[in-house]
Design a protein around this motif. Sequence first.
Motif: not given
Length: 169
Positions: A5-18
């Motif tokens: 897995l890879c995780a990304s965090a964003s200014e829109d408040g979401s965390v996406k798991l890839w």
Amino acid sequence: MKNSLCASASEDGSVKLWDLRDSNVAIHTMEPYKNEVCARPEYGKWLGCVTLDSGDDWLVCGGGPRLSMWHLRSLTATTIFDTPRACQQCVTFYQESVISAGSEPFVNHWFVNGDQKAQVPCTPTSVFSVEINPNSDNHKVLCVGGNSSQIDVCLNFGYKAFSLSFEMD
């Protein structure tokens, strides 16, 4: 397969798991600011840091919402870290603990249950990077960088041993 897995965090408040085996589409999206216990509307919903444990079972993220630990199989928040004033800008797992830092001149060491283990003063008043030397089990070094011309070096993670200075000519 672990570490897929890879995780990304964003200014829109979401965390996406890839899923690294098929990275075309995020497999999960989490929005910590929507969790009542994590939310801090006065700081916004942006996320400035995210990390995964080595087994792809746990995730820690923070920023505007409080620093929080999430169980990835159930996608639920299990621990909320008490960071009342500071927005966390960097986070990492280390052994059986979590290390974070942000908009205060401290590096925070946490037990995974959310209790604070230590708060170590550092030179930057805002910390952007906390890195641990992964290449030696016998000589662990923690380096702290931020809005300062110095990088703090902690040979024992409980105190700053010295600082490296970088000055412009």
